[in-house]
Design an enzyme around this catalytic site. Structure first.
Site, PDB file in Angstrom:
ATOM      1  N   CYS A  75       0.833  -1.223   0.000  1.00 14.45           N
ATOM      2  CA  CYS A  75       0.000   0.000   0.000  1.00 14.45           C
ATOM      3  C   CYS A  75       0.859   1.261   0.000  1.00 14.45           C
ATOM      4  O   CYS A  75       1.782   1.419   0.799  1.00 14.45           O
ATOM      5  CB  CYS A  75      -0.988  -0.064   1.174  1.00 14.45           C
ATOM      6  SG  CYS A  75      -1.037   1.333   2.283  1.00 14.45           S
ATOM      7  N   CYS A 101       0.961   3.475   3.038  1.00 18.65           N
ATOM      8  CA  CYS A 101       1.720   2.831   4.115  1.00 18.65           C
ATOM      9  C   CYS A 101       3.217   3.075   3.896  1.00 18.65           C
ATOM     10  O   CYS A 101       3.960   3.328   4.844  1.00 18.65           O
ATOM     11  CB  CYS A 101       1.445   1.332   4.150  1.00 18.65           C
ATOM     12  SG  CYS A 101      -0.311   0.916   4.213  1.00 18.65           S
ATOM     13  N   CYS A 120     -31.436  11.363 -10.711  1.00 14.65           N
ATOM     14  CA  CYS A 120     -31.970  10.440  -9.699  1.00 14.65           C
ATOM     15  C   CYS A 120     -33.006   9.482 -10.295  1.00 14.65           C
ATOM     16  O   CYS A 120     -33.975   9.889 -10.929  1.00 14.65           O
ATOM     17  CB  CYS A 120     -32.514  11.257  -8.522  1.00 14.65           C
ATOM     18  SG  CYS A 120     -34.133  10.850  -7.909  1.00 14.65           S
ATOM     19  N   CYS A 127     -36.615   9.633  -9.084  1.00 16.94           N
ATOM     20  CA  CYS A 127     -37.298  10.812  -9.621  1.00 16.94           C
ATOM     21  C   CYS A 127     -37.849  10.509 -11.018  1.00 16.94           C
ATOM     22  O   CYS A 127     -38.948  10.920 -11.364  1.00 16.94           O
ATOM     23  CB  CYS A 127     -36.344  11.998  -9.704  1.00 16.94           C
ATOM     24  SG  CYS A 127     -35.562  12.404  -8.142  1.00 16.94           S
TER      25      CYS A 127
END
Ligand code: NAG
Ligand code: NAG
Ligand code: NAG
Length: 512
Positions: free
Chosen positions: A56, A59, A398, A401
């Protein structure tokens, strides 16, 4: 071309030196695994544990800082540990690790009681954060010199009380909950009953309110600290934004181009911050990093800029900006007028300022029985107390919607089909991503709200099945006009049926 190559070269060069995510052997970072973890935590009073994976990137970046912090903290009996989650999946699962690196603080030797690490990722911030964790939530002083030392060194606001026994319990309780954001101290020799010392400010801010009140209420004390603990002129970023929101005060933003510009305006804004303490917070924002935030404040990305956001009313105000054509033709850097800033602040506080409302253009004509509402027409419409006004707040993207649209359309057609209902109802919708609707609490899309005739100040949210029948029942129950909507619906259905029949008669064949 050249610069792009340079970037590639730099990346390669840095890549070649990229360190390991695992702390080297011989460092002060302790490597833990399933067999050693519990015992280690139980036998050490304060441990910071990093759960990581060797591949990572974050990291790897953290590793040298982590190693440096580990050796600095060793003398304070604060331990830094690492757990490689690719080797120890079970332990990491037990600890609920979902991303790398995850940093957790273990205090008091209980491996099942981890606290999230909320500090930064440099050696210095790890050290500051962990030293703080090792201290009691209230530091008690009886020595003036040591107390002055704390004030001088603290990078956080220091909240101090004079040990008054009536305040003691509440003070400790609040200190436990705000421990990470503030430093709390008790000093018998303090001149003030209760005060906040801001970093780099000589004068403390002393408590002048009702003592009996805060002695009894941790919430009141907490609210006071959250406001007075804000700097006069601070900085908005990922770490501080939450504190500004929690203070509940409107936030005044100065978007600056670079550090010199911030410095140039700093004393001006600090002065305003002192003058309007408790009414508005003032903070700088680095336009190079967060310039896009201007759009959220209904401002253009022309910097420097000054804008105020009252988060409780969601109203936004700003010092006027240039039209685009003019801005593009500017031959010298833009300047922000301190005079205009002062005037705007004054106008906002005295309620005289005009908010900037984002709005689409008012449509010239309506295309259907669903009235298209925009920011500029919204307030006037919902304030019409003679009609039942139903508003659908939606976003173009949406899905719910979109599914609702034909049903809503039909509802509007039904109410428009009758003379009385067409005069008594407004069925409208507004694209809430393109239009501001200050004061309307939108928790999701679509939000459908009825402003009933006769009592439009008491809106009712529609939260039931989204069918025509259900809408009609809702309007009948909650609307102010009390018309017989069932009859209107029956008549509409009959007319529809007749129209369909006529149409098929005319054409002589069924539609496909
Ligand atoms: C450090 O912690 C260990 C284990 O709890 C303890 O025995 C020791 O006395 C502590 N040392 C200091 C300097 O606090
Ligand atoms: C103040 O409160 C704390 C926490 O409840 C307690 O430990 C301490 O003894 C109290 N101090 C005094 C002087 O009452
Ligand atoms: C911010 O909005 C709230 C809620 O509408 C209002 O009570 C308050 O006076 C406003 N503050 C300012 C400084 O305009």
């Amino acid at each position: 071309m050249f610069s792009k190559n340079l970037v590639t070269l730099l990346t390669l060069a840095l890549g070649a030196f990229a360190q390991d995510a695992t702390a080297p052997k011989g460092s002060d970072v302790v490597k833990l695994d399933t067999s050693s973890f519990a015992e280690y935590i139980e036998s050490h009073p304060l441990v910071l544990a990093e759960f990581f994976a060797p591949w990572c990137g974050h990291c790897k970046n953290l590793a040298p800082e982590y190693v440096e912090a580990a050796s600095a903290l060793k003398k304070d009996n604060i331990s830094l540990a690492q757990i490689d989650c690719t080797e120890d999946q079970e332990l990491c699962m037990d600890q609920g690790i979902r991303g790398y690196p995850s940093l957790k603080v273990f205090k008091g030797g209980d491996p099942s009681k981890a606290l999230e690490y909320e500090g930064g990722r440099t050696a210095e911030s790890i050290i500051n954060y962990m030293v703080k964790q090792s201290l009691p939530s209230v530091q008690v002083f009886d020595d003036e010199k040591a107390f002055e030392e704390l004030l001088k060194e603290s990078v956080q606001p220091v909240v101090v009380f004079n040990g008054d026994k009536n305040l003691n319990q509440t003070f400790h309780k609040v200190a436990d909950s705000l421990f990470n954001e503030f430093t709390f101290a008790s000093f018998d020799g303090a001149k003030e009953y209760l005060a906040v010392h801001l970093p780099n400010e000589d004068e403390p801010i002393s408590f002048k309110g009702d003592r009996k009140g805060i002695e009894k209420s941790a919430d009141d004390l907490e609210a006071w600290i959250k406001i007075e603990g804000l700097p006069y002129f601070g900085e908005v970023n990922g770490q501080t934004f939450g504190a500004y929101v929690e203070s509940g005060l409107p936030l005044a933003y100065f978007f600056y181009n670079d550090d010199d510009e911030r410095k140039e305006y700093s004393s001006f804004f600090t002065k305003l911050g002192k003058e309007y303490r408790g009414k508005l917070s003032f903070a700088g924002l680095d336009a190079r990093k967060f310039g896009r935030h201007a759009e959220n404040l209904n401002m253009k990305e022309q910097f420097p800029l000054f804008a105020i956001h009252n988060m409780s009313s969601n109203l936004k105000y700003g010092v006027a900006q240039l039209p685009d054509e003019k801005y593009e033709k500017l031959d010298k850097p833009l300047k922000l007028s301190t005079k205009e800033v002062s005037k705007l602040v004054n106008d906002v506080v005295s309620g005289k300022a005009e908010p900037i409302v984002k709005s689409e253009e008012i449509p010239e004509k309506q295309e259907s029985n669903v009235i298209k509402i925009v920011g500029k027409t919204h307030d006037q419409l919902i304030e019409d107390n003679k009609k039942d006004v139903l508003v659908k707040y939606y976003a173009p993207w949406c899905g719910h919607c979109k599914r609702l649209a034909p049903i809503y359309e039909q509802l509007a057609d039904i109410l428009a089909s009758d003379d009385k209902t067409s005069k008594s109802f407004v069925i409208g919708d507004i694209d809430a991503t393109e239009n501001d609707v200050p004061g309307v609490d939108l928790e999701g899309y679509p939000t459908i709200i009825l402003y009933p005739a006769g009592k439009n100040s008491k809106p009712v949210v529609f939260e039931q099945e989204r069918s025509v029948e259900s809408f009609l029942a809702f309007l009948k129950k909650n609307g102010g006009t009390k018309l017989d909507l069932e009859k209107v619906y029956e008549k509409y259905q009959a007319e529809q049926k007749k129209a369909d029949e006529d149409e098929s008669d005319e054409t002589g064949h069924d539609e496909l």
